[in-house]
Design an enzyme around this catalytic site. Structure first.
Site, mmCIF file in Angstrom:
data_model
loop_
_atom_site.group_PDB
_atom_site.id
_atom_site.type_symbol
_atom_site.label_atom_id
_atom_site.label_comp_id
_atom_site.label_asym_id
_atom_site.label_seq_id
_atom_site.Cartn_x
_atom_site.Cartn_y
_atom_site.Cartn_z
ATOM 1 C CD GLU A 121 -1.921 -9.793 -4.561
ATOM 2 O OE1 GLU A 121 -2.532 -8.722 -4.710
ATOM 3 O OE2 GLU A 121 -2.396 -10.769 -3.958
ATOM 4 C CG ASP A 122 1.183 -6.490 -3.258
ATOM 5 O OD1 ASP A 122 0.768 -6.676 -4.415
ATOM 6 O OD2 ASP A 122 0.434 -6.243 -2.305
ATOM 7 C CG ASP A 182 -6.918 -8.913 2.334
ATOM 8 O OD1 ASP A 182 -5.834 -8.321 2.456
ATOM 9 O OD2 ASP A 182 -7.648 -8.808 1.325
#
Length: 710
Positions: A121-122, A182
């Protein structure tokens, strides 16, 4: 996740009141900077992941930690240079999430995916790289927790991310385990964000994540999330509750002394048990203060008793109820009847001589592990002997593709409860993100499950539904859109309306019309509780705006056909010269056991002894008259026929009756209701022994689904 990555200038300390009470806090900032700046030997785990390895080995002593080292090296290098809004290196976030899961007892594959959960994702890491390096299962889990691109979905990104995550959870519950951990770490550090963003994230946590944690049985995460949300959304109540707990901390706590008394009782009974005082968390204290008003010392905690075997749980219960004064209303047996989220325990309470009431939870150590960690405690629910053997091959990992050619092909998840299966079904019918999001919250607000059994013996034999569900919900759960033609149901053998509520353990038989044009009425929506039912009904009503009109037409008078009427048939009352009549409410026939009662005019009315009128007469003090049957075999009986509406049905039924040589005394046909027709026939039989054959012949008429005695 990615919203937490920012520049070093945006530093701020998290609110201290959001930190979990009594929990040792690791200096993740120091560990993260050490990982970034310090040298790491290839032959050992990096210092920053040492705490994860230690927690993991506590639950899995033989775990292979090499895959964790490789996952950490990839995560650290890919996140290098990224910072969280709190000022820590971003790597501290996946480390903290992984540590939470390791403490709960998650297995190696889950921890590997947790370390990598933000890389795709990052960072520049791709799913193909994750698959090549760590195998299909790790790749699937990482993909499951990866957000959809906001640039593609806009305002729908959040609901579509949850939809994607829940669908992935249907194949692998470990996806949601990582998401919950998370969110917990993000909530712990939420104080660095603007108040409006804190409130938005807290509301989603309250409406979606906390109910999911409850359903997956991860109580350790659920309770801390509840406290963190409580502090943000209800700051005044939170401060009041914190003041209550602080005031209690300075007073004498009666629970340790009560716990010692329980230890003595169990030791004398020869039961090996561990008795602990378990403090209530903030939300629990708040709830009990609203329930009881002023709190006493014993209200701030509960006793937790851990034993070795299931039988010991009941042994402890017996000793507590024998040696103390039990509060019967507080007893609940979740061992014999587990909750739908895997939870098992005995709950009880007892009063002490000085007026304190101690609440007690009794469970085995295995039950305790599952109660705290839920699905996380189950390890890898998909492991098979083949996969285990393949994983032991050279070069294979816990989640390697070599271990299983297709790890998700036709695999049954033993942890998937009914609510998740329902959610996966109805979300396919809710393509609109707003509809999905609102219905998801409504579905998760249901906090109770019931199980009903199918009377037709089909598979699956049971249907899981939320508490308060009706026969309408059961129809759509069993038949999908074919339930549009449902016209009635039998619950525990008795005919009932579709709007009837179901209870846990009911047996349900659903009746479908053969007319393809039939459909639901608008008032079904008032009694439908499941999203699948509501979405299907709403869709049908939109597609057929005039379809419900036929069901709301004015009721017509029943159609009646009357023939010659008889009297008492071959029943004789032990009362000279009395006129005998067979009761129309139950129409007894030989060899039914009967009872007679004198009515106005001196006539004797004969009822079957099971008739409700008999019990009513006797409750009024009426004396029964003995009745017997003559030797003649003829008799009169009233039969009720339930059928679907269709042309020529009355003619076909009367023809079937005539073929059996039976005379129709009277017949009544009620107007159709939701495609269902009810017939009532009073018949004169030449021989009572022919009644079973007559009823079978009537049932064989097309459209007739039941024939019964009145």
């Amino acid at each position: 996740m990615s919203a937490e990555a920012t520049n070093p200038e945006a530093r701020s300390e998290a609110r201290p009141e959001l930190r979990r009470r009594g929990r040792t806090r690791l200096d993740l900032r120091r560990l993260g900077r050490a990982a970034l700046l310090g040298p790491t030997s290839r032959d050992r785990l990096p210092d920053a992941i040492g705490h994860v390895a230690e927690a993991h080995r506590a639950h899995h002593p033989d775990a292979d930690l090499s895959i964790l080292r490789r996952a950490y090296v990839l995560a650290e290098s890919s996140h290098r240079g990224q910072m969280r809004k709190s000022g820590e290196p971003y790597i501290t976030h996946p480390l903290a999430v992984t540590l939470i899961l390791a403490e709960l007892g998650a297995e190696t594959t889950t921890l590997t995916a947790s370390l990598l959960h933000d890389t795709v994702e990052d960072t520049e890491v791709t799913l193909d790289q994750v698959r090549e390096e760590f195998g299909d299962e790790v790749c699937f889990i990482v993909d499951g927790v990866t957000k959809v691109e906001k640039i593609d979905y806009g305002a729908a990104a959040e609901p579509e991310t949850f939809r994607k995550m829940l669908v992935a959870t249907g194949n692998d519950v470990r996806v949601m385990s990582i998401k919950l951990a998370d969110r917990l770490h993000n909530m712990r550090t939420l104080g660095v964000m603007r108040p409006d963003k804190q409130a938005r994230i807290a509301k989603v946590t309250r409406d979606v994540l906390i109910p999911l944690a409850e359903r997956l049985g991860v109580q350790a995460l659920k309770t801390e999330l509840e406290d963190l949300v409580f502090a943000i959304l209800h700051p005044e109540e939170y401060e009041h509750t914190r003041a209550l707990i602080a005031a209690h901390a300075g007073e004498r706590d009666p629970l340790p002394a009560i716990a010692e008394s329980v230890r003595v009782v169990l030791r004398e009974a020869g039961i090996h048990a561990e008795v602990l005082v378990r403090p209530r968390h903030f939300v629990s204290v708040h709830r009990i203060s609203r329930k009881r008003g002023e709190l006493r010392g014993s209200d701030f905690g509960r006793l937790l008793i851990l034993v070795g075997e299931n039988a010991d749980c009941y042994g402890v219960l017996g000793e507590l109820h024998t040696c103390f004064t039990p509060v019967v209303s507080e007893f609940k047996d979740f061992i014999a009847v587990p909750k739908f989220n895997l939870y098992q325990s005995l709950h009880t309470a007892f009063a002490t001589s000085d007026g304190h009431v101690a609440e007690v939870i009794v469970r085995t150590r295995q039950m305790h592990r599952v109660a705290e960690a839920g699905v996380v405690a189950l390890g890898n629910p998909y492991a098979t002997a083949v996969a285990t053997a393949a994983a032991a091959a050279p070069g294979a990992t816990a989640g390697s593709a070599e271990a299983c050619a297709d790890p998700y092909e036709e695999r049954v998840d033993p942890t998937r409860p009914g609510w998740l299966s329902r959610l996966l079904d109805w979300q396919q019918s809710a393509p609109d993100p707003d509809t999905f999001w609102s219905v998801l919250r409504a579905e998760l607000a249901q906090d109770r499950e019931i199980t009903v059994f199918r009377a037709d013996g089909g598979a699956p034999a049971t249907i899981s539904l939320p508490g308060g569900a009706s026969c309408i919900d059961a129809a759509y759960a069993q038949y999908g859109e074919a339930a549009h033609g449902c016209i009635g149901a039998r619950v525990n053998g008795r005919l009932t309306s579709l709007t009837s509520r179901l209870s846990d353990g009911d047996t349900v038989q659903l009746l479908l019309a053969h007319d393809a044009s039939s459909g639901p009425s608008a008032d079904w929506l008032e009694h439908a509780h499941t999203p699948a039912a509501r979405i299907a009904i709403s869709s049908w009503l939109k597609a057929h705006p005039d379809g419900a009109a036929a069901t709301t037409t004015a009721a017509r008078a029943p159609l009646s056909v009357v023939g010659a009427r008889g009297g008492g048939g071959n029943a004789v009352a032990d009362l000279p010269d009395a006129t005998v009549r067979l009761a129309g409410c139950c129409t007894p026939v030989p060899p039914d056991a009967v009872a007679g009662f004198v009515v106005r005019g001196g006539a004797v009315t004969v009822h079957r002894v099971q008739c409700a009128a008999v019990a009513q007469m006797r409750s009024l003090g009426r004396t029964s008259v003995a009745v017997h049957w003559r030797a003649t075999a003829d008799c009169r009986v009233t039969l009720l026929a339930e059928s679907f509406g269709r042309p020529h049905l009355l003619a076909d039924l009367t023809e079937a009756i005539a073929r059996e040589g039976v005379e129709v005394v009277s017949a009544t046909v009620e107007p159709p209701v939701e495609q269902r027709v009810r017939h009532s026939y009073t018949l004169q039989l030449p021989d009572a022994t022919g009644l079973p054959a007559l009823m079978r012949a009537m049932r064989d008429v097309p459209g007739v689904y039941d024939v019964s005695r009145a």
